[in-house]
Design an enzyme around this catalytic site. Structure first.
Site, PDB file in Angstrom:
ATOM      1  CG  ASP A 184     -33.739   3.015  -9.952  1.00  0.00           C
ATOM      2  OD1 ASP A 184     -34.390   4.078  -9.904  1.00  0.00           O
ATOM      3  OD2 ASP A 184     -34.226   1.941 -10.352  1.00  0.00           O
ATOM      4  CD  GLU A 284     -39.723  12.834   1.446  1.00  0.00           C
ATOM      5  OE1 GLU A 284     -39.483  12.769   0.228  1.00  0.00           O
ATOM      6  OE2 GLU A 284     -40.839  13.126   1.912  1.00  0.00           O
TER       7      GLU A 284
END
Length: 339
Positions: A184, A284
């Site tokens: 966000d 990741e």
């Protein structure tokens, strides 16, 4: 006395006309009027006949063998799908902090500009807050408010478990679309979301990164020849051991990889999840290694991977408090002298 002779005079009779002749004339006049009245329709019929014969001469070729009709999902039969295409599944972890309302509002306004269909999975750490739910209802974006059921204080573990909760939701409900992890507090362009719909299996792009205390931006992501990934941008020596140098906001993938391993010929049908047991910065690459085997199964977007379509910012202030209801209970007690 002899009677005078009577003269027999014949009065003229009216001219007699044969009834057959009158009937014949009437029939001829009626037939002439009938033909004149229907003459426009006769021309239309002739034109239609000419068009039909011409179309018959130029009939389309037969369909190729083994042709199949495409199966259209239910959501594609509505007007919204005309603008968008593939469903975008945007996963956003969030937690209670001072700028939470600002970040969610900003991201919600960006997603509102993206053509549908789009589903926003907002995953909150711990119990769901009424403030978050109220804000999501005002964005105008189709969303699902999820929770992890765990109240974790460590930022690394929190984000991992929140994303895994979203992955489990996608897997259980067999959501078919493109999955993207959008924190966000990052900055995104509308072009980025439009480009995601071009992804078939796994797409990646370069991300601009900026944090406090650094005098220049860092570029991290693929080096591309067209859409083919041939290398990676990285500026940090400590990350040379990473297999894929990609930021969490620098890739997206087809959701069917999660719940349809046979379609993608995955040799190991285990669940695909992020790992909290690896070092920070390696979430990741260890996650991507579960999705693809190497760069040949990746798609660089856009062609050349030369556009920066989103920025990963690390500007969070640690000492700011979380206002209850995102409202300050009273005015700030600050005295400003009037001069």
């Amino acid at each position: 006395m002899a009677r005078p002779a009577l003269s027999h005079r014949r009065w003229p009779q009216p001219q007699q006309v044969s009834w057959r002749r009158s009937l014949t004339r009437f029939f001829l006049c009626f037939l002439a009027g009938l033909l004149l009245g229907f003459s426009p329709f006769l021309h239309v019929d002739e034109a239609q006949t000419a068009v039909s014969s011409s179309a018959a001469d130029e009939s389309p070729p037969p369909p190729p063998p083994f042709a199949k009709l495409a199966t259209i999902p239910l959501w594609k039969r509505h007007g919204d799908a005309v603008h968008g295409g593939k469903l975008l599944i945007i996963v956003t972890p969030t937690y209670n902090r001072a700028f939470q309302a600002l970040y969610l509002s900003k991201l919600g306004q960006t997603l509102r500009l993206v053509p549908p269909p789009l589903l926003w999975l907002v995953v909150e750490a711990g119990p769901a807050s009424a403030e978050t739910a109220a804000l999501l209802r005002t964005t105008g974006v189709m969303f699902r408010h999820l929770v992890t059921g765990k109240n974790l204080t460590n930022n690394k573990d929190r984000g991992v478990h929140q994303r895994n909760a979203a992955l489990e939701h996608i897997e259980i409900h067999h959501l078919d679309g493109i999955v993207y992890f959008a924190d966000d507090d990052n900055v995104y362009t509308v072009e980025l979301f439009q480009r995601m719909r071009e992804i078939r299996r796994f797409g990646t792009w370069s991300v601009g990164m900026l944090s406090q205390g650094k005098s220049k931006a860092i570029l991290e992501g693929p080096v591309c020849n067209g859409s083919q990934v041939i290398g990676w941008h990285t500026n940090e020596k400590s990350k040379r051991l990473r297999r894929f140098h990609v930021d969490m906001s620098g890739f997206a993938f087809n959701s069917t990889i999660l719940w349809d391993p046979d379609r993608w010929h995955r040799p190991f049908p285990e669940k695909i999840r992020q790992l909290d047991s690896v070092k920070e910065g390696f979430q990741e690459t260890t996650f991507i290694e579960q999705l693809v085997e190497d760069e040949s199964q990746m798609e660089g977007i856009p062609d050349g991977c030369s556009s920066i379509m989103n920025w990963h910012l690390h500007l969070e202030a640690e000492d700011l408090f979380y206002p209850r209801g995102w409202r300050t209970p009273k005015n700030l007690e600050v005295t400003i002298p009037v001069t």
